[in-house]
Motif scaffolding. Structure first.
Motif, PDB file in Angstrom:
ATOM      1  N   UNK A 133     -39.976  23.580  46.362  1.00  0.00           N
ATOM      2  CA  UNK A 133     -39.613  22.253  45.874  1.00  0.00           C
ATOM      3  C   UNK A 133     -38.177  21.899  46.238  1.00  0.00           C
ATOM      4  N   UNK A 134     -37.215  22.678  45.741  1.00  0.00           N
ATOM      5  CA  UNK A 134     -35.809  22.322  45.912  1.00  0.00           C
ATOM      6  C   UNK A 134     -35.200  22.849  47.216  1.00  0.00           C
ATOM      7  N   UNK A 135     -35.729  23.968  47.711  1.00  0.00           N
ATOM      8  CA  UNK A 135     -35.198  24.526  48.958  1.00  0.00           C
ATOM      9  C   UNK A 135     -36.236  25.434  49.590  1.00  0.00           C
ATOM     10  N   UNK A 136     -36.043  25.717  50.878  1.00  0.00           N
ATOM     11  CA  UNK A 136     -37.007  26.553  51.597  1.00  0.00           C
ATOM     12  C   UNK A 136     -36.987  27.976  51.043  1.00  0.00           C
ATOM     13  N   UNK A 137     -38.156  28.609  51.073  1.00  0.00           N
ATOM     14  CA  UNK A 137     -38.353  29.957  50.541  1.00  0.00           C
ATOM     15  C   UNK A 137     -38.003  30.038  49.050  1.00  0.00           C
ATOM     16  N   UNK A 138     -38.203  28.937  48.344  1.00  0.00           N
ATOM     17  CA  UNK A 138     -37.905  28.933  46.907  1.00  0.00           C
ATOM     18  C   UNK A 138     -38.947  29.695  46.115  1.00  0.00           C
ATOM     19  N   UNK A 139     -40.199  29.612  46.534  1.00  0.00           N
ATOM     20  CA  UNK A 139     -41.300  30.233  45.784  1.00  0.00           C
ATOM     21  C   UNK A 139     -41.241  29.773  44.328  1.00  0.00           C
ATOM     22  N   UNK A 140     -41.254  28.470  44.132  1.00  0.00           N
ATOM     23  CA  UNK A 140     -41.020  27.878  42.824  1.00  0.00           C
ATOM     24  C   UNK A 140     -42.215  28.044  41.889  1.00  0.00           C
ATOM     25  N   UNK A 154     -50.049  15.568  59.254  1.00  0.00           N
ATOM     26  CA  UNK A 154     -51.115  14.759  58.665  1.00  0.00           C
ATOM     27  C   UNK A 154     -51.391  15.222  57.235  1.00  0.00           C
ATOM     28  N   UNK A 155     -51.296  14.292  56.278  1.00  0.00           N
ATOM     29  CA  UNK A 155     -51.543  14.605  54.875  1.00  0.00           C
ATOM     30  C   UNK A 155     -50.295  14.811  54.044  1.00  0.00           C
ATOM     31  N   UNK A 156     -49.121  14.931  54.696  1.00  0.00           N
ATOM     32  CA  UNK A 156     -47.861  15.184  53.997  1.00  0.00           C
ATOM     33  C   UNK A 156     -47.411  13.915  53.267  1.00  0.00           C
ATOM     34  N   UNK A 157     -46.998  14.042  51.988  1.00  0.00           N
ATOM     35  CA  UNK A 157     -46.535  12.904  51.203  1.00  0.00           C
ATOM     36  C   UNK A 157     -45.014  12.746  51.232  1.00  0.00           C
ATOM     37  N   UNK A 197     -41.478  11.110  58.336  1.00  0.00           N
ATOM     38  CA  UNK A 197     -41.183   9.766  58.818  1.00  0.00           C
ATOM     39  C   UNK A 197     -39.732   9.599  59.226  1.00  0.00           C
ATOM     40  N   UNK A 198     -38.849   9.705  58.249  1.00  0.00           N
ATOM     41  CA  UNK A 198     -37.415   9.508  58.523  1.00  0.00           C
ATOM     42  C   UNK A 198     -36.782  10.735  59.179  1.00  0.00           C
ATOM     43  N   UNK A 199     -37.362  11.903  58.928  1.00  0.00           N
ATOM     44  CA  UNK A 199     -36.857  13.174  59.486  1.00  0.00           C
ATOM     45  C   UNK A 199     -35.393  13.414  59.105  1.00  0.00           C
ATOM     46  N   UNK A 200     -35.086  13.217  57.817  1.00  0.00           N
ATOM     47  CA  UNK A 200     -33.719  13.413  57.329  1.00  0.00           C
ATOM     48  C   UNK A 200     -33.610  14.605  56.393  1.00  0.00           C
ATOM     49  N   UNK A 201     -34.733  15.297  56.122  1.00  0.00           N
ATOM     50  CA  UNK A 201     -34.699  16.551  55.381  1.00  0.00           C
ATOM     51  C   UNK A 201     -35.352  17.611  56.254  1.00  0.00           C
ATOM     52  N   UNK A 202     -35.012  18.873  55.986  1.00  0.00           N
ATOM     53  CA  UNK A 202     -35.435  19.939  56.899  1.00  0.00           C
ATOM     54  C   UNK A 202     -36.654  20.723  56.418  1.00  0.00           C
ATOM     55  N   UNK A 203     -37.270  20.302  55.320  1.00  0.00           N
ATOM     56  CA  UNK A 203     -38.540  20.895  54.888  1.00  0.00           C
ATOM     57  C   UNK A 203     -39.247  19.890  53.984  1.00  0.00           C
ATOM     58  N   UNK A 204     -40.579  19.955  53.934  1.00  0.00           N
ATOM     59  CA  UNK A 204     -41.320  19.019  53.078  1.00  0.00           C
ATOM     60  C   UNK A 204     -41.420  19.548  51.650  1.00  0.00           C
ATOM     61  N   UNK A 205     -41.148  18.695  50.684  1.00  0.00           N
ATOM     62  CA  UNK A 205     -41.274  19.112  49.290  1.00  0.00           C
ATOM     63  C   UNK A 205     -42.746  19.142  48.896  1.00  0.00           C
ATOM     64  N   UNK A 206     -43.210  20.306  48.489  1.00  0.00           N
ATOM     65  CA  UNK A 206     -44.642  20.495  48.239  1.00  0.00           C
ATOM     66  C   UNK A 206     -45.141  19.734  47.019  1.00  0.00           C
ATOM     67  N   UNK A 207     -44.277  19.510  46.030  1.00  0.00           N
ATOM     68  CA  UNK A 207     -44.755  18.865  44.802  1.00  0.00           C
ATOM     69  C   UNK A 207     -45.241  17.442  45.042  1.00  0.00           C
ATOM     70  N   UNK A 208     -44.819  16.826  46.143  1.00  0.00           N
ATOM     71  CA  UNK A 208     -45.293  15.468  46.429  1.00  0.00           C
ATOM     72  C   UNK A 208     -46.790  15.441  46.715  1.00  0.00           C
TER      73      UNK A 208
END
Length: 544
Positions: free
Chosen positions: A92-99, A25-28, A34-45
C-alpha cells in the motif's frame, strides 16, 4: 445516496486501466498506469471491484446488469493477482511493504465482489479469485499488524478471513478470524470504543462497526452483538446537531462517517436507527463529509459502506433519542478523554485527551458556533508548536458542569516528502525492508514521528471549561516552562485544524464555519515578558 454511488462508480471506471492490450489492464491506480508519476501501483485501489459488483446487482442503478462492470471486475481481480506477493500480501504505502492492513481489506472486497457476481463471473476468473483469496487468507492467518493497535484494520482482516473460509472451504480461516475477533473484543473499552492507535476515534470506529456488523451476521454471536450495542451507545454522543460527525477530538481526528454498519444494526437498535436516520439526512444534505468529497485513497471503503447502507434502506426500528437531542445530559468517557454535555440550547464536546479541543453547537439552529481545535504557535526561529496533543493519561478534573485540564505544548514539525527522503526510503524498501520484521520496525518509527510522538515545547495550557445552561465559558491560562528558551512570535486558537499526520482527516464538510479570525488570541507580549497570560471567552447561542 444512490446518485453518489453511481458517481463513485463512474470515477472508479475512469481510474481503472480498461485497455485490454495494456500491461496494467485492470489496475485502478491511474497515477501509476496513466500519469506514471508513482513507481508502484497501490494494491488497495483494487478494492473498487466491490463497488462495481454492487452497482451491477443494484436494480435501482443505471449500471444494473451492465456487462462493462463484469469485465471491469474480472480485470480488477486479475490485476490483484499480478501484484500479490508470493506470501499472499499486498503493498500500500511502499514497495515490498507486505501490508497486513492492505491485505486484510482487499481480500474481503475481492471475495465479496465475486460472491455478488456469482455465476456471472467467468470460470477462469473464479479460479484466479480463489487462488488470490487463499494466499491472502494464509498471510492473514500467519501474521499480525505490529506498528499499532488499529481496530478497524483487525475487523477488516477478520471479515476477510470469514469470507475466505466460505469461498475456499477452509476451517483454519474461521479459527484465525475467531482469534482476531477475540483480540478486538478484549481491546474494547468498557466505555464502548475500540482503540485506534492511542485512543478513541469516532470516525474510524464507524468503519470498524461496518466490518463487525457484517461479521456478526455471519456468526450470530452474542458477544459481538453486545460489543456492537456498546459501540453504538458511544458513537451516538458524537453525532452533531448540524449533521457533522467526529473530528479533532478523536485520536485520529477523522470526520468520515461510514453508514453501512449502523444501517445494518438499525433494525434492532433504536440508537443505531436514530443515528442512521440523522446521518442519512446529513449525507443527502451534504452537511457531512460524503462520498463526493473523498479522494481515491478512501473511495473504495466509503463506497462499500454506502452500498451496504443503500441495501439496508427501510430496515429500521423506531429511532431513540440521540444525546444532543436531550434537554439535559452529561456523558463522561474518562478512558477516552472525552466529555459531552447537552442543555436545552447547547451541545458541547470536549476532547480532554487531545488538549482541550472544544466544539459547541447551537441546537435550535443546528449550527456550530465555536470550533476550537487547540492552540497553534510560532516560535522565534520559525518552529511551530501546538496544544493539540493526544495523551490518554492527561490530568483532568471533571465535575458536574465543568472540566479543568493541563496540556504541555509539543513541537509540530510537519515533515514533508522530498526527493532525498524518497531515495532513502526506496533504498530501504529494496534492501532491509524486504524483511517483514524490519519493515514493521521502520513503520513503528514512522508512526511515532508522524502521529504519536512529540517533543515538549516549554509552554503549558491550563484550561477551565464551565458548561452552563445557556452558555459555555472557557478560561485559559498559558505559562512558559522553558526557562527563557521559548519565545513566541504568534499564538492563537479558536479554529479547526489537524495537528498530526493523518491522511484521512481534514476532508471538506458542509458544516464547516466560514473563514474567520481566531477567537482566542492571548497577549503574547505579556506571555514572553512575564511567563504567563490569561484570557476567557463566553459562548452563547444568541452570539452566533
Amino acid at each position: 445516496m444512490l446518485a453518489m454511488l453511481e458517481r463513485a462508480g463512474r470515477r472508479a471506471l475512469s481510474y481503472q486501466d480498461r485497455n485490454h492490450h495494456s500491461r496494467t489492464y485492470g489496475c485502478f491506480d491511474r497515477r501509476y498506469w496513466g500519469w506514471k508519476i508513482v513507481d508502484f501501483p497501490e494494491a488497495t485501489y483494487q478494492r473498487n471491484v466491490l463497488l462495481l459488483a454492487g452497482l451491477w446487482g443494484l436494480k435501482e442503478s443505471f449500471f444494473y446488469h451492465d456487462l462493462r462492470l463484469v469485465r471491469a471486475v474480472v480485470a480488477g481481480i486479475e490485476y490483484a493477482a499480478k501484484v500479490q506477493h508470493k506470501d499472499g500480501s499486498f503493498d500500500q504505502a511502499f514497495v515490498h511493504e507486505h501490508s497486513y492492513g492492505a491485505t486484510g481489506f482487499l481480500i474481503h472486497s475481492l471475495a465479496a465482489a465475486g460472491r455478488r457476481l456469482g455465476r456471472n463471473l467467468p470460470e477462469e476468473a473464479v479460479h484466479i479469485l480463489r487462488g488470490v483469496v487463499r494466499k491472502g487468507a494464509d498471510f492473514l492467518a500467519r501474521h499480525g499488524e505490529e506498528h499499532g493497535l488499529i481496530s478497524n484494520h483487525l475487523a477488516g482482516a477478520a471479515l476477510s478471513l470469514l469470507d475466505s473460509a466460505a469461498l475456499v472451504e477452509e476451517p483454519a480461516y474461521l479459527r484465525a478470524a475467531d482469534d482476531l475477533l477475540a483480540k478486538i473484543l478484549a481491546g474494547q473499552s468498557p466505555e464502548g470504543w475500540f482503540p485506534e492507535y492511542q485512543g478513541a476515534d469516532p470516525g474510524y470506529q464507524t468503519l470498524c462497526v461496518h466490518y463487525l456488523a457484517q461479521a456478526r451476521e455471519l456468526l450470530n454471536r452474542e458477544d459481538l452483538s453486545k460489543a456492537l450495542d456498546m459501540s453504538v451507545d458511544f458513537l451516538s454522543c458524537f453525532v452533531h446537531p448540524d449533521g457533522g460527525f467526529g473530528g479533532e477530538y478523536g485520536s485520529r481526528r477523522t470526520s468520515i462517517y461510514y453508514p453501512g454498519g449502523l444501517a445494518r444494526l438499525a433494525g434492532k437498535n433504536p440508537q443505531a436507527s436514530a443515528l442512521a436516520e440523522l446521518m442519512a439526512e446529513a449525507i443527502a444534505n451534504k452537511s457531512t463529509t460524503t462520498l463526493d468529497d473523498i479522494d481515491l485513497g478512501n473511495l473504495a471503503p466509503l463506497a462499500e459502506s454506502y452500498l451496504l447502507a443503500q441495501e439496508s434502506v427501510g430496515d429500521r426500528c423506531m429511532p431513540g433519542e440521540l444525546p444532543w437531542q436531550a434537554s439535559g445530559l452529561e456523558r463522561r468517557f474518562p478512558e477516552a478523554g472525552l466529555y459531552v454535555a447537552a442543555t436545552p440550547t447547547l451541545y458541547s464536546v470536549l476532547g480532554v485527551s487531545n488538549g482541550g479541543v472544544l466544539k459547541v453547537f447551537d441546537k435550535a439552529r443546528k449550527k456550530l458556533i465555536f470550533d476550537d481545535a487547540g492552540y497553534v504557535g510560532r516560535l522565534k526561529g520559525g518552529d511551530m508548536i501546538t496544544s493539540q496533543v493526544t495523551d490518554l493519561a492527561r490530568r483532568a478534573e471533571v465535575s458536574d458542569g465543568s472540566a479543568e485540564l493541563e496540556v504541555e505544548f509539543q513541537y509540530w514539525p510537519q515533515p514533508l516528502p522530498g526527493p532525498f527522503r524518497f531515495v532513502i526510503l526506496r533504498l530501504l524498501n529494496l534492501t532491509i525492508m524486504r524483511s517483514i520484521y524490519l519493515g514493521n520496525l521502520v513503520k513503528k518509527l514512522m508512526v511515532k514521528i508522524l502521529i504519536t510522538g512529540g517533543k515538549q515545547a516549554g509552554l503549558k495550557l491550563i484550561r477551565l471549561v464551565n458548561f452552563g445552561v445557556d452558555a459555555v465559558e472557557v478560561r485559559d491560562e498559558l505559562r512558559l516552562t522553558g526557562k527563557g528558551t521559548t519565545v513566541l512570535e504568534s499564538l492563537s486558537a479558536g479554529q479547526g485544524f489537524v495537528g498530526i499526520h493523518m491522511a484521512s482527516a481534514g476532508y471538506f464538510q458542509g458544516t464547516e464555519p466560514p473563514a474567520q479570525e481566531p477567537l482566542l488570541e492571548p497577549d503574547i507580549e505579556e506571555l514572553n515578558r512575564t511567563g504567563r497570560t490569561k484570557l476567557r471567552i463566553r459562548i452563547e447561542a444568541k452570539d452566533a
